[in-house]
Design a protein around this motif. Structure first.
Motif, PDB file in Angstrom:
ATOM      1  N   ALA A 142       0.828  -1.200   0.000  1.00  0.00           N
ATOM      2  CA  ALA A 142       0.000   0.000   0.000  1.00  0.00           C
ATOM      3  C   ALA A 142       0.866   1.255   0.000  1.00  0.00           C
ATOM      4  CB  ALA A 142      -0.936   0.000   1.207  1.00  0.00           C
ATOM      5  N   THR A 143       1.937   1.260   0.772  1.00  0.00           N
ATOM      6  CA  THR A 143       2.862   2.394   0.815  1.00  0.00           C
ATOM      7  C   THR A 143       3.502   2.611  -0.553  1.00  0.00           C
ATOM      8  OG1 THR A 143       3.303   1.865   3.124  1.00  0.00           O
ATOM      9  CG2 THR A 143       4.826   3.380   2.044  1.00  0.00           C
ATOM     10  N   LYS A 144       3.908   1.514  -1.184  1.00  0.00           N
ATOM     11  CA  LYS A 144       4.523   1.596  -2.508  1.00  0.00           C
ATOM     12  C   LYS A 144       3.530   2.167  -3.526  1.00  0.00           C
ATOM     13  CE  LYS A 144       6.792  -1.168  -6.031  1.00  0.00           C
ATOM     14  NZ  LYS A 144       7.187  -2.502  -6.448  1.00  0.00           N
ATOM     15  N   LEU A 145       2.289   1.684  -3.483  1.00  0.00           N
ATOM     16  CA  LEU A 145       1.274   2.190  -4.403  1.00  0.00           C
ATOM     17  C   LEU A 145       0.985   3.670  -4.169  1.00  0.00           C
ATOM     18  CD1 LEU A 145      -1.236  -0.799  -4.475  1.00  0.00           C
ATOM     19  CD2 LEU A 145       0.184  -0.004  -6.364  1.00  0.00           C
ATOM     20  N   LEU A 146       0.943   4.095  -2.910  1.00  0.00           N
ATOM     21  CA  LEU A 146       0.710   5.508  -2.604  1.00  0.00           C
ATOM     22  C   LEU A 146       1.847   6.386  -3.112  1.00  0.00           C
ATOM     23  CD1 LEU A 146      -0.847   5.428   0.978  1.00  0.00           C
ATOM     24  CD2 LEU A 146      -1.895   6.292  -1.115  1.00  0.00           C
ATOM     25  N   SER A 147       3.075   5.908  -2.934  1.00  0.00           N
ATOM     26  CA  SER A 147       4.213   6.703  -3.417  1.00  0.00           C
ATOM     27  C   SER A 147       4.192   6.784  -4.942  1.00  0.00           C
ATOM     28  CB  SER A 147       5.536   6.136  -2.907  1.00  0.00           C
ATOM     29  OG  SER A 147       5.760   4.854  -3.455  1.00  0.00           O
TER      30      SER A 147
END
Length: 156
Positions: A142-147
């Motif tokens: 999720a963090t990767k997708l947000l970034s």
């Protein structure tokens, strides 16, 4: 006393024995048990059966060992086999699991749902609850997708 027996059942068996030795009818004994224990009272047929056994000379009020088929085939060995099958193929059906392990479909379902806490979503077996590692992986994704989303948004 057998491990599955409750204190209420033990007390009631003792009461039935005493009432039988006093030559009180099982019907009267059962009425007394219902008055005291209400919903947890022994069924009438059980009281009659136990009274008959005590009249025939039974001495012990404890439950005897029972012979026959075990309650469930959900042994540790079977659980491990089912677990290995699910790891190999998460799309496997309960019927295929039962055939492969040599257990009933009901036992296979009990192992998968009750012991392993899996459920089937989109034809795939997944755990009911995520492990800590799975939760961490979700946060990482999720963090990767947000970034990625933020970078794409900043390019506009």
């Amino acid at each position: 006393m057998a491990s599955k027996s409750t204190d209420f059942e033990f007390e009631q068996r003792a009461y039935v024995k005493i009432r039988t030795l006093l030559k009180v009818s099982p019907t009267d004994g059962h009425k007394d048990l219902e008055e005291v224990y209400k919903d947890t009272a022994l069924p009438y047929s059980t009281v009659v059966d136990r009274a008959r056994r005590f009249r025939e000379g039974r001495v012990s009020i404890e439950d005897g060992a029972r012979i026959g088929r075990p309650v469930s085939s959900a042994s540790d060995k079977n659980i491990l086999e089912v677990s290995a099958l699910l790891e190999q193929d998460p799309h496997i059906t309960l019927v295929e699991i039962a055939d492969a392990v040599g257990i009933s479909t009901g036992t296979a379902q009990a192992i998968v749902h009750d012991n392993m806490k899996f459920r089937k979503i989109c034809a795939r077996w997944v755990p009911h609850l995520l492990t800590q590692g799975q939760k961490a992986k979700r946060v990482q994704c999720a963090t990767k997708l947000l970034s990625e989303f933020d970078r794409a948004d900043s390019r506009r």
